[in-house]
Design an enzyme around this catalytic site. Sequence first.
Site, PDB file in Angstrom:
ATOM      1  N   HIS A 121      29.884  50.044   7.912  1.00 22.68           N
ATOM      2  CA  HIS A 121      29.134  49.253   8.386  1.00 22.68           C
ATOM      3  C   HIS A 121      29.561  48.116   9.252  1.00 22.68           C
ATOM      4  O   HIS A 121      28.478  48.390  10.863  1.00 22.68           O
ATOM      5  CB  HIS A 121      27.691  48.936   7.114  1.00 22.68           C
ATOM      6  CG  HIS A 121      27.005  50.178   5.925  1.00 22.68           C
ATOM      7  ND1 HIS A 121      26.013  50.068   6.407  1.00 22.68           N
ATOM      8  CD2 HIS A 121      27.421  50.963   4.995  1.00 22.68           C
ATOM      9  CE1 HIS A 121      25.539  51.367   5.204  1.00 22.68           C
ATOM     10  NE2 HIS A 121      26.487  52.127   4.750  1.00 22.68           N
ATOM     11  N   ASP A 151      21.339  46.113   9.542  1.00 21.71           N
ATOM     12  CA  ASP A 151      21.875  46.597   9.050  1.00 21.71           C
ATOM     13  C   ASP A 151      20.441  47.428   8.084  1.00 21.71           C
ATOM     14  O   ASP A 151      19.571  47.044   8.277  1.00 21.71           O
ATOM     15  CB  ASP A 151      22.603  46.495   7.964  1.00 21.71           C
ATOM     16  CG  ASP A 151      23.601  47.639   6.980  1.00 21.71           C
ATOM     17  OD1 ASP A 151      23.929  48.360   7.335  1.00 21.71           O
ATOM     18  OD2 ASP A 151      22.824  48.220   5.861  1.00 21.71           O
ATOM     19  N   ALA A 199      46.120  56.033   4.208  1.00 22.78           N
ATOM     20  CA  ALA A 199      46.578  57.172   5.215  1.00 22.78           C
ATOM     21  C   ALA A 199      46.096  56.361   6.792  1.00 22.78           C
ATOM     22  O   ALA A 199      45.024  55.965   6.149  1.00 22.78           O
ATOM     23  CB  ALA A 199      46.279  57.862   4.888  1.00 22.78           C
ATOM     24  N   SER A 218      33.592  59.034   9.423  1.00 23.99           N
ATOM     25  CA  SER A 218      35.401  60.216   9.188  1.00 23.99           C
ATOM     26  C   SER A 218      34.415  61.191  10.244  1.00 23.99           C
ATOM     27  O   SER A 218      35.421  61.815  11.206  1.00 23.99           O
ATOM     28  CB  SER A 218      35.785  60.442   7.970  1.00 23.99           C
ATOM     29  OG  SER A 218      36.223  59.190   7.507  1.00 23.99           O
ATOM     30  N   GLU A 239      35.350  60.399  13.884  1.00 21.72           N
ATOM     31  CA  GLU A 239      36.552  61.031  14.335  1.00 21.72           C
ATOM     32  C   GLU A 239      36.921  61.960  14.695  1.00 21.72           C
ATOM     33  O   GLU A 239      38.293  62.574  15.396  1.00 21.72           O
ATOM     34  CB  GLU A 239      37.571  60.062  13.372  1.00 21.72           C
ATOM     35  CG  GLU A 239      37.251  58.245  13.201  1.00 21.72           C
ATOM     36  CD  GLU A 239      37.402  57.799  12.209  1.00 21.72           C
ATOM     37  OE1 GLU A 239      38.539  58.364  10.896  1.00 21.72           O
ATOM     38  OE2 GLU A 239      37.561  56.662  11.755  1.00 21.72           O
TER      39      GLU A 239
END
Length: 481
Positions: free
Chosen positions: A16, A117, A347, A369, A372
């Site tokens: 966030h 938010d 990772a 994710s 990406e």
Amino acid sequence: MAKPALVLLPEWGSGHLMSMLESCKRVLLSGDGEAFSITLLVMRPPTAEATSEVESHVRREAASGLDIRFHRLPAADPPSDAVGVEEFIARYIALHAPHVRDAVAAMDCPVAALVLDMFASPLVDVARDLGVPSYVFMSSTGAMLALMLHLPVLHEKVAVEFEEVDGDLEIPGLAPLPPASMPCPVVDKKSPNYTWFVRLGDRFMDATGIIANTTDSLEPGPLAAIAEGRCVPGRTAPPVYPIGPVLSLGDRDRSLAPSHECVAWLDAQPPASVVFLCFGSMGWFEPTQVVEITAALERCGHRFLWVLRGPPSPVSRHPTDADLDELLPEGFLERTKGRGMVWPRWAPQKDILAHPAVGGFVTHGGWNSVLESLWHGVPMAPWPLYAEQHLNAFELVADVGVAVPLRVDRKRDNFVEAAELERAVRSLMGGGGEEEGRRAREKAAEMKAVCREAVAEGGTSHAALKRLAEALHSGASIPKK
């Protein structure tokens, strides 16, 4: 005259906080030179671990050279009787309302907006009392935004629990939604989490605008439904500014750990030959599930890089480094030596997804994710675990088409059988003629171009960013004291 300030109130989680900050940094740099300044209001997180993480972000951004300031709000006592995570977050943020008001009222420059938010949407009242604009920042999908706006309407329409509905649910802008794909916080209408989500979605409607980390090209359906007033009939929704995908790419991960063995291992693998399995900062599995994953990876025959984390410690919600000797079946590493690597700690996901050896991504489906993965054109098999990820998984398969379905048993804590994971990996990685996998790979490659074009000069997200900057400039005002 001083530059107008964007005052940010993010939730403390990295997904966030950093998503909001990176988005507003784009606004900051949207004009000739730095058009705005940023003041980030820092709440004290409820755990020492989260505090350390936030302070790490603050130190890094303070050294960036950009016009970003940090104001630490006075501490508030966390609610001790909260039942669910989402209820806790919303209530804890609400306790900071008087401190937010004092911080904004004390500013000696025009305030372009109080950027809130999604869990802080009730604080639109603070902005209104101070006479400054308020914007809700949506770090999740346009689909989730459409659902949250529509949830108060859906609440009145559907009297039973959603899982008791005969057939699919109708959410404007989305394909017919199976009840099993509803986000975790709203599956139980009796829970305080559900009550809060209805309230949060209703307060979105009172904001000046909504900033969304998505793009028209990626989610045209839900964004059009919002703009056309179909989510909340009879009320005009605030304008939505889809300025994404906003990602902190650069080389930050490499600077934190420049010599990760897992990235070096990828260097030796053929192009698009490795399936990457990683489940976010909160994702870990019980031993019985680990056994199913190992069986699937061993049988499918594809190369793999699997980030396997251990259970959280008693004082943390985050996974620990995994003990591979304890978690993995005897002989698994030997039998898969040469074509697989199990990585037991954090990772560098961005570096891995950018690597040409990666051809597929088994992911929890968190929106950062997903973005990406799309940025690098990597198709997915979503394995939702919590939050809104079941909705994300549905959208990626049914609406966007960049993923192959993975049957998850939600009633068994999102359990996946070995045979089902094996099937999904084979489809995702190709080689067996699976039509759904081929379509997902082609669509992911298409979305890679779409996402990059959206944020480039002349793209839809670039245009939305310009509209947002103009709106912020025109609405900037001195807060009432």
